[in-house]
Design a protein around this motif. Structure first.
Motif, short mmCIF file in Angstrom:
data_model
loop_
_atom_site.label_atom_id
_atom_site.label_comp_id
_atom_site.label_asym_id
_atom_site.label_seq_id
_atom_site.Cartn_x
_atom_site.Cartn_y
_atom_site.Cartn_z
N SER A 1 93.87 56.81 5.68
CA SER A 1 93.71 57.03 4.10
C SER A 1 91.89 57.14 4.52
CB SER A 1 94.07 56.44 3.43
OG SER A 1 93.29 55.30 3.22
N LEU A 2 91.08 56.48 5.29
CA LEU A 2 89.77 56.38 5.08
C LEU A 2 88.94 57.16 6.27
CD1 LEU A 2 89.64 52.48 5.76
CD2 LEU A 2 89.36 54.13 3.84
N GLY A 3 88.25 58.54 5.43
CA GLY A 3 86.98 59.63 6.61
C GLY A 3 85.93 58.42 7.23
N ALA A 4 84.97 58.90 8.28
CA ALA A 4 84.09 58.37 8.82
C ALA A 4 83.49 57.47 8.14
CB ALA A 4 83.08 59.79 9.37
N ALA A 5 83.02 57.89 6.93
CA ALA A 5 82.18 56.88 6.07
C ALA A 5 82.70 55.68 5.26
CB ALA A 5 81.38 57.22 4.58
N GLY A 6 84.17 55.57 5.45
CA GLY A 6 84.50 54.29 5.08
C GLY A 6 85.41 53.47 5.87
N LEU A 7 85.63 54.12 7.35
CA LEU A 7 85.90 53.50 8.27
C LEU A 7 84.75 52.75 8.72
CD1 LEU A 7 87.51 56.06 10.71
CD2 LEU A 7 88.07 54.19 9.98
N LYS A 8 83.55 53.16 8.60
CA LYS A 8 82.31 51.89 8.59
C LYS A 8 82.03 51.13 7.73
CE LYS A 8 79.47 54.87 11.61
NZ LYS A 8 78.46 54.12 13.21
N LYS A 9 82.05 51.54 6.48
CA LYS A 9 83.04 50.47 5.13
C LYS A 9 83.32 49.68 5.61
CE LYS A 9 80.78 53.22 1.35
NZ LYS A 9 81.62 53.28 0.22
N LEU A 10 84.16 50.00 6.44
CA LEU A 10 86.35 48.90 6.41
C LEU A 10 85.03 47.90 8.28
CD1 LEU A 10 88.75 47.78 6.99
CD2 LEU A 10 89.17 49.29 8.57
N GLU A 11 84.31 48.43 8.99
CA GLU A 11 83.74 48.12 10.07
C GLU A 11 83.07 46.95 9.42
OE1 GLU A 11 83.43 47.06 14.33
OE2 GLU A 11 84.88 47.88 12.95
N LEU A 12 81.80 46.97 8.49
CA LEU A 12 81.24 45.70 7.59
C LEU A 12 82.20 44.97 7.56
CD1 LEU A 12 78.23 45.83 7.49
CD2 LEU A 12 78.33 47.03 5.34
N ALA A 13 83.07 45.46 6.53
CA ALA A 13 83.86 44.35 5.82
C ALA A 13 84.35 42.85 6.41
CB ALA A 13 85.00 44.61 4.54
N ARG A 14 85.12 44.13 7.69
CA ARG A 14 85.66 42.94 8.58
C ARG A 14 84.61 41.84 8.95
NH1 ARG A 14 89.30 45.67 12.68
NH2 ARG A 14 87.59 46.93 13.87
N ALA A 15 83.15 42.18 9.86
CA ALA A 15 82.05 40.86 9.91
C ALA A 15 81.81 40.51 8.85
CB ALA A 15 81.13 42.19 9.77
N ILE A 16 82.05 41.11 8.21
CA ILE A 16 81.71 40.19 6.24
C ILE A 16 82.56 38.51 6.12
CG2 ILE A 16 81.37 40.15 4.10
CD1 ILE A 16 79.80 43.01 3.98
N ALA A 17 83.66 39.45 6.77
CA ALA A 17 84.85 38.22 6.72
C ALA A 17 85.04 37.29 7.30
CB ALA A 17 85.97 39.13 6.08
N THR A 18 84.18 36.92 8.35
CA THR A 18 83.89 36.36 9.66
C THR A 18 82.86 35.29 8.35
OG1 THR A 18 82.45 37.64 10.51
CG2 THR A 18 84.43 38.13 11.95
N GLN A 19 82.36 35.16 7.77
CA GLN A 19 81.47 34.53 7.35
C GLN A 19 80.05 34.48 8.03
OE1 GLN A 19 82.50 33.36 3.45
NE2 GLN A 19 83.92 35.50 4.23
N PRO A 20 79.69 34.76 8.64
CA PRO A 20 78.60 35.24 9.00
C PRO A 20 76.91 34.72 8.27
CG PRO A 20 78.57 37.32 8.80
CD PRO A 20 79.86 36.71 7.90
N ARG A 21 76.45 33.76 9.21
CA ARG A 21 75.17 33.94 8.24
C ARG A 21 74.37 34.73 8.45
NH1 ARG A 21 76.15 29.30 10.28
NH2 ARG A 21 75.32 29.06 11.51
N LEU A 22 74.04 35.16 9.91
CA LEU A 22 73.47 36.66 10.54
C LEU A 22 74.05 37.10 10.80
CD1 LEU A 22 70.63 37.60 12.31
CD2 LEU A 22 71.82 36.16 14.41
N LEU A 23 74.23 38.72 11.03
CA LEU A 23 74.54 39.62 10.84
C LEU A 23 74.23 40.26 11.40
CD1 LEU A 23 77.78 42.16 9.95
CD2 LEU A 23 75.90 42.58 8.15
N LEU A 24 75.09 41.28 12.68
CA LEU A 24 74.41 41.92 13.51
C LEU A 24 75.39 43.83 12.94
CD1 LEU A 24 74.55 40.17 16.62
CD2 LEU A 24 72.39 40.18 15.38
N ALA A 25 74.18 44.40 13.05
CA ALA A 25 74.57 45.91 12.28
C ALA A 25 74.18 46.74 13.46
CB ALA A 25 74.39 45.75 11.43
N ASP A 26 75.62 47.12 14.12
CA ASP A 26 75.17 48.44 15.26
C ASP A 26 75.27 49.89 14.83
OD1 ASP A 26 74.59 49.41 17.85
OD2 ASP A 26 76.80 48.67 18.40
#
Length: 248
Positions: free
Chosen positions: A137-162
């Protein structure tokens, strides 16, 4: 929080990154920018563990992480997104993020805790927490958001956004930039944002490093970037419009 010293990467005889050094303070958003082929992705991938440095040091909170496997770096407190999202399409949106929560914490969290962390991450990026919501159901922007949510869920102190802006229109790019600023405030996460689209990024970062042909050519405040003669020379042409936005 992060200390990078003389970081170098060679591929046979080609030097992709040449003795780059910089430091990152806790709570900062650092923009790592440059045209295609400048070495920013190679630098990013060495910090994330996808590539091993040929020379140099990467220390996270005093601990050397250069050359560790990506999973070890993740478990050290570093989360990352990828330029091209590759979610598990057979899983729901929520289960994609729950899986990331388990991965980032060595599977030591309970299912209930992973669910809480996944729902928090999805809420932060503005995606549904409905357990039935599908990735399709996700478009391009939604997939980017999902990618970001997955990274946040790993509980990082440092986030690398590519390159979180790739494939987005202007409205979506502005929303993505605002979202990274919001995540920094809400989660107190330090961020390195790798990007080649300069104007939008400059609205959010505290400091910027510009790379060209594998070398650092500038480091300073966003308002100073647009005044540097060498940076101006690099960003003329196809990047002129976004550069003018940064200058303003």
């Amino acid at each position: 929080m992060l200390q990078v010293e003389n970081l170098t990467k060679r591929f046979s005889g080609f030097v992709a990154v040449n003795r780059i050094s910089f430091a990152l303070e806790q709570g900062e958003i650092l923009g790592l920018i440059g045209p295609n082929g400048s070495g920013k992705s190679t630098t990013f991938n060495m910090i994330a563990g996808l590539l091993k440095p040929s020379e140099g040091s990467i220390r996270l909170e005093g601990r050397e992480i250069g050359g560790l496997a990506p999973i070890e770096i993740c478990h050290s407190g570093v989360g990352r997104t990828f330029q091209i999202p590759r979610p598990f399409k057979q899983l729901t949106i929520l289960d994609n993020v729950i899986t990331a929560a388990f991965y980032g914490q060595r599977g030591s969290v309970t299912r209930a805790k992973a669910l809480d962390q996944a729902e928090e991450a999805l809420t932060l990026v503005g995606l549904p927490t409905d357990p039935q919501a599908e990735v399709a159901s996700l478009g391009a922007a939604g997939l980017k958001k999902l990618e970001l949510a997955r990274a946040i869920a790993t509980q990082p102190r440092l986030l690398l956004a590519d390159e979180s802006l790739g494939g987005l229109d202007e409205t979506e790019m502005n929303a993505a930039a605002d979202m990274l600023g919001h995540i920094r405030r809400e989660k107190n996460i330090t961020i390195i944002w790798v990007e080649h689209i300069m104007g939008v990024l400059m609205r959010v970062v505290d400091r910027a490093i510009v790379l060209d042909h594998g070398e650092k050519i500038f480091e300073g405040l966003p308002r100073e970037v647009a005044r540097d003669p060498r940076v101006i020379e690099i960003y003329l042409g196809s990047e002129k419009i976004t550069f003018d936005e940064a200058a303003s």
